[in-house]
Design a protein around this motif. Structure first.
Motif, PDB file in Angstrom:
ATOM      1  N   TRP A 106       0.830  -1.205   0.000  1.00 26.61           N
ATOM      2  CA  TRP A 106       0.000   0.000   0.000  1.00 26.61           C
ATOM      3  C   TRP A 106       0.866   1.257   0.000  1.00 26.61           C
ATOM      4  O   TRP A 106       0.579   2.216  -0.720  1.00 26.61           O
ATOM      5  CB  TRP A 106      -0.929   0.014   1.203  1.00 26.61           C
ATOM      6  CG  TRP A 106      -1.621   1.337   1.345  1.00 26.61           C
ATOM      7  CD1 TRP A 106      -1.307   2.357   2.182  1.00 26.61           C
ATOM      8  CD2 TRP A 106      -2.729   1.807   0.556  1.00 26.61           C
ATOM      9  NE1 TRP A 106      -2.140   3.425   1.984  1.00 26.61           N
ATOM     10  CE2 TRP A 106      -3.022   3.120   0.995  1.00 26.61           C
ATOM     11  CE3 TRP A 106      -3.500   1.239  -0.465  1.00 26.61           C
ATOM     12  CZ2 TRP A 106      -4.067   3.870   0.434  1.00 26.61           C
ATOM     13  CZ3 TRP A 106      -4.525   1.994  -1.017  1.00 26.61           C
ATOM     14  CH2 TRP A 106      -4.797   3.285  -0.563  1.00 26.61           C
ATOM     15  N   ILE A 377      -4.457  -1.842  -7.602  1.00 25.74           N
ATOM     16  CA  ILE A 377      -4.797  -1.726  -6.177  1.00 25.74           C
ATOM     17  C   ILE A 377      -6.264  -2.061  -5.939  1.00 25.74           C
ATOM     18  O   ILE A 377      -6.611  -2.730  -4.954  1.00 25.74           O
ATOM     19  CB  ILE A 377      -4.479  -0.305  -5.667  1.00 25.74           C
ATOM     20  CG1 ILE A 377      -2.968  -0.036  -5.740  1.00 25.74           C
ATOM     21  CG2 ILE A 377      -4.964  -0.118  -4.232  1.00 25.74           C
ATOM     22  CD1 ILE A 377      -2.567   1.377  -5.365  1.00 25.74           C
ATOM     23  N   LEU A 382      -8.187  -2.754  -1.988  1.00 30.60           N
ATOM     24  CA  LEU A 382      -7.688  -1.670  -1.141  1.00 30.60           C
ATOM     25  C   LEU A 382      -8.246  -0.314  -1.554  1.00 30.60           C
ATOM     26  O   LEU A 382      -8.151   0.662  -0.796  1.00 30.60           O
ATOM     27  CB  LEU A 382      -6.158  -1.641  -1.180  1.00 30.60           C
ATOM     28  CG  LEU A 382      -5.450  -2.953  -0.780  1.00 30.60           C
ATOM     29  CD1 LEU A 382      -3.942  -2.764  -0.788  1.00 30.60           C
ATOM     30  CD2 LEU A 382      -5.928  -3.422   0.584  1.00 30.60           C
ATOM     31  N   TYR A 496      -5.991   3.666   4.045  1.00 31.91           N
ATOM     32  CA  TYR A 496      -5.798   2.217   4.190  1.00 31.91           C
ATOM     33  C   TYR A 496      -6.507   1.675   5.424  1.00 31.91           C
ATOM     34  O   TYR A 496      -7.231   0.662   5.345  1.00 31.91           O
ATOM     35  CB  TYR A 496      -4.305   1.883   4.264  1.00 31.91           C
ATOM     36  CG  TYR A 496      -4.058   0.421   4.591  1.00 31.91           C
ATOM     37  CD1 TYR A 496      -4.257  -0.560   3.625  1.00 31.91           C
ATOM     38  CD2 TYR A 496      -3.666   0.031   5.867  1.00 31.91           C
ATOM     39  CE1 TYR A 496      -4.057  -1.902   3.926  1.00 31.91           C
ATOM     40  CE2 TYR A 496      -3.460  -1.309   6.172  1.00 31.91           C
ATOM     41  CZ  TYR A 496      -3.660  -2.268   5.203  1.00 31.91           C
ATOM     42  OH  TYR A 496      -3.480  -3.594   5.504  1.00 31.91           O
TER      43      TYR A 496
END
Length: 519
Positions: A106, A377, A382, A496
């Protein structure tokens, strides 16, 4: 939570996703190489060379390109190895997920978003500046508030007033007055805003159209770079190279900051500054999902594009500092101004036109790379997949991501000074290179028997040197760069932990695994 943060995404999962990918595989090795060259040759060679020579390295700017090129070469070999056995979109994000776990992935993914987004914005502002210079050759002028953000426009007027050159500035624009609402002056870099939306429309249509447009731009600017070298060599004065490495001193830049310049440390600082010129070869790996033969073509595209551009950069740096004394270099348009100083107006025309083409192709690849990172992603949960991962049914591109990126990047380009944008890019890219160099080394230890169509030679040397060179350049950057990076990462951590961690695909698999173990 602890297990999830360090949970690695197995390579087998990436291989399954590769087979299920809806993206078109239309890029060959030369198409990928062209994308790499298109991303690299642009603002670095047409803009950053001026400040790099005048404020950091002097005539030794060529050595700064060598240092930055060496650091990039180590990182490029690591990128190439990863791309050969993990040929998926996402670049360093995917590589970190496979080796260091979800949290590190991330961090790098969020970092790449900053790199590509701000890189595209900075290049769009540079594109606007060269467009203004090109139109000025035909006596076509626009008001200053249509060609610059309000901060830059007012700074230009204030500087010209203090130096007594306000008349010269007025000759470049049709008006120096600002429209206002409720006493607030208004200004926007409209050309920068416009070019981002033109390129966004091209990207929504598809990678094939973007690649064809990029190939044309690359052909034009490589030809002109060779023209700059061949013509410029004839006007080199060797006395401008003496001393080749000026003595160490301090320098106050255009923003009022003070930093060391010249000497050996000036070469290193110059390498960190002009590192912006090399940003782009890593974008080749973000298009592995659209490559016909990614295991072989992506490493070829990465390494070939880096070699070609490094040689061109060194030669252009020598020509620039040989044509004009480093103390007299124009930092706004150094290449065009150097030829203009020798009365070569026809060369100024050609160079300005090439700069417009060159910066256009850089913006295309930056925007393209960012949308592919978002796409990768979102596939892992995420980020919202319906926004960033939805593929257009006809064009087969992540069109919603392209449009959202267009909105953000165009607004940043229109209202933010280029100095503030560009300084956010370098440190993030260097961090990504450090982590990829470490990740490929870790992967060699963890999975030594996994097939690697391309293996970085002497990994025990290449990976550590990639870490040391790029980390060393990071450490020479001013503290403001580190502050911007920390703030950006804190924003990323918030996203996140409030969204990504809860919706992570790997987290769901981990829960299912733990549940089966308990049962």
């Amino acid at each position: 939570m602890r297990n999830q943060l360090w949970q690695r995404k197995p390579v087998e999962h990436f291989e399954i996703e590769m087979k299920e990918s809806k993206l078109k595989r239309v890029l060959g090795k030369w198409g990928l190489t062209s994308l790499g060259i298109g991303a690299i040759i642009g603002a670095g060679i047409f803009v950053m060379t001026g400040v790099g020579a005048k404020e950091y390295a002097g005539p030794a700017l060529a050595l700064s390109f060598v240092v930055a090129g060496i650091g990039c070469t180590f990182a490029a070999l690591c990128f190439a190895e990863f791309a050969s056995f993990l040929p998926v979109e996402g670049s360093a994000y995917a590589y970190s997920y496979a080796t260091m776990g979800e949290l590190f992935a991330w961090i790098i993914g969020w970092d790449l978003i900053l790199e590509y987004g701000m890189g595209a914005s900075a290049v769009a502002v540079g594109w606007s500046g060269y467009l203004a210079k090109f139109l000025h050759l035909f006596d076509i002028k626009f008001p200053i508030w249509l060609m610059n953000d309000v901060f830059t426009a007012k700074e230009m007027i204030a500087e010209a007033t203090s130096k007594g050159t306000l008349t010269d500035l007025a000759n470049k624009y049709s008006s120096l007055d600002f429209p206002s609402i409720f006493g607030i002056d208004l200004a926007a870099n409209v050309p920068a805003f416009f070019i981002i939306w033109v390129l966004t429309a091209i990207l929504v249509r598809g990678i094939k159209h973007a690649s064809s447009t990029n190939n044309l731009m690359v052909a034009i600017k490589v030809a002109v770079v060779l023209f700059i070298i061949v013509l410029g060599v004839q006007y080199i004065n060797p006395e401008n190279w003496d001393p080749f490495i000026p003595k160490r001193t301090t320098f106050t830049d255009s923003l009022g900051g003070t930093h060391g310049a010249f000497g050996f440390l000036g070469i290193i600082s110059g390498a960190a500054y002009i590192f912006f010129a090399y940003i782009g070869f890593d974008t080749v790996s973000t298009h592995a999902g659209e490559s016909k033969n990614p295991q072989k073509d992506v490493p070829f595209g990465i390494i070939t594009s880096l070699i070609v551009t490094t040689v061109l950069y060194i030669l252009v740096a020598l020509v620039l500092t040989g044509m004009v004394n480093y103390k007299d270099i124009d930092v706004t348009a150094p290449i065009a101004a150097a030829f203009g100083a020798h009365g070569l107006s026809f060369a100024v025309f050609i160079i300005s036109l090439a700069a417009i083409a060159g910066l256009t192709s850089v913006s295309i690849v930056m925007l393209l790379g960012q949308s592919r990172v978002f796409y990768a992603i979102s596939k892992d949960g995420l980020l919202p997949k319906k926004t960033f991962g939805e593929v257009h049914p006809v064009f087969r591109t992540p069109w919603k991501a392209n449009i959202l990126i267009g909105v953000v990047v165009s607004l940043v380009s229109a209202f933010t000074p280029i100095e503030g944008i560009s300084k956010m890019v370098n440190i993030g890219t260097l961090l990504a290179f450090v982590m990829v160099s470490a990740a490929v080394w870790i992967m060699r230890k963890k999975e030594p028997d996994r097939p690697r169509p391309f293996r970085a030679p002497a990994i025990w040397f290449v990976a550590p040197m990639g870490i040391l060179f790029n980390l060393g350049m990071m450490l020479t950057l001013e503290w403001q760069n580190w502050l911007r990076l920390v703030v950006w990462l804190l924003i990323g951590f918030s996203i996140y932990f409030f969204y990504g961690k809860k919706h992570s695909v790997m987290a769901q698999r981990l829960k299912e695994k733990n549940g089966n173990v308990e049962n």
